[in-house]
Motif scaffolding. Structure first.
Motif, mmCIF file in Angstrom:
data_model
loop_
_atom_site.group_PDB
_atom_site.id
_atom_site.type_symbol
_atom_site.label_atom_id
_atom_site.label_comp_id
_atom_site.label_asym_id
_atom_site.label_seq_id
_atom_site.Cartn_x
_atom_site.Cartn_y
_atom_site.Cartn_z
ATOM 1 N N GLN A 36 0.832 -1.207 0.000
ATOM 2 C CA GLN A 36 0.000 0.000 0.000
ATOM 3 C C GLN A 36 0.864 1.253 0.000
ATOM 4 N N GLU A 39 2.275 1.737 -3.416
ATOM 5 C CA GLU A 39 1.239 2.239 -4.316
ATOM 6 C C GLU A 39 1.050 3.751 -4.134
ATOM 7 N N ASP A 42 3.920 5.486 -5.757
ATOM 8 C CA ASP A 42 3.716 5.525 -7.211
ATOM 9 C C ASP A 42 2.752 6.643 -7.591
ATOM 10 N N GLU A 43 1.684 6.790 -6.821
ATOM 11 C CA GLU A 43 0.711 7.851 -7.087
ATOM 12 C C GLU A 43 1.342 9.229 -6.902
#
Length: 71
Positions: A36, A39, A42-43
């Motif tokens: 998480q 992620e 990455d965002e």
């Protein structure tokens, strides 16, 4: 904590640190698991790229740390 709050906290930890930050430290700060956190990172990088920022979050050769790298 929602995703936006978690991203702000990740950014805060990275920007105030004068050394690479262990992924475990970020996990502990936001209370999420490694996938998480990755992620969210990455965002954040996608948002930085879209805004044409001069930096991104990049994993170094030493696994488990995420420093800020200038483009």
């Amino acid at each position: 904590m929602d995703a936006q709050q978690a991203k702000r906290l990740i950014e805060g930890v990275l920007f105030v640190s004068d050394q690479p930050v262990a992924l475990k430290r970020l996990r502990d700060a936001v209370g999420l698991e490694q996938p998480q956190v990755r992620e969210l990172i990455d965002e954040l990088n996608q948002a930085y790229q879209h805004a044409q920022q001069a930096f991104r979050i990049q994993a170094p050769r030493n696994p488990g740390q995420l420093p800020i790298a200038l483009k």
